[in-house]
Enzyme design. Sequence first.
Site, PDB file in Angstrom:
ATOM      1  N   CYS A  25       0.174   3.876   2.724  1.00 18.82           N
ATOM      2  CA  CYS A  25       0.627   3.387   4.035  1.00 18.82           C
ATOM      3  C   CYS A  25       2.081   3.777   4.276  1.00 18.82           C
ATOM      4  O   CYS A  25       2.474   4.088   5.396  1.00 18.82           O
ATOM      5  CB  CYS A  25       0.477   1.870   4.119  1.00 18.82           C
ATOM      6  SG  CYS A  25      -1.222   1.296   3.947  1.00 18.82           S
ATOM      7  N   CYS A  75       0.837  -1.211   0.000  1.00 19.59           N
ATOM      8  CA  CYS A  75       0.000   0.000   0.000  1.00 19.59           C
ATOM      9  C   CYS A  75       0.870   1.259   0.000  1.00 19.59           C
ATOM     10  O   CYS A  75       1.579   1.522   0.967  1.00 19.59           O
ATOM     11  CB  CYS A  75      -0.897  -0.067   1.240  1.00 19.59           C
ATOM     12  SG  CYS A  75      -1.622   1.492   1.737  1.00 19.59           S
TER      13      CYS A  75
END
Length: 89
Positions: free
Chosen positions: A16, A13
């Site tokens: 993230c 991600c």
Amino acid sequence: MTVTLKDFYADWCGPCKTQDPILEEMEEDWDESVEFEKIDVDEHQDVANEYQVRSIPTIVVENDDGVVERFVGVTQREELEDALQEAGA
């Protein structure tokens, strides 16, 4: 009162990775009063489901009474700190 910040993330991600340094800095400053947990949604789908995580990063701030606030997407330090204070940290 126990205050916990749960960071739901995955290695693949992109956002993230943007969130990580913010949380790492906060962890150094808040280590005494807040429990920081990183939860990989790929490895812990049961926990992600329990917290109804639909997209990541999702950050959940909770205390002994339950969830105080949740954030979806990259969240700035100030917003997170406000939630931690509200939770009693």
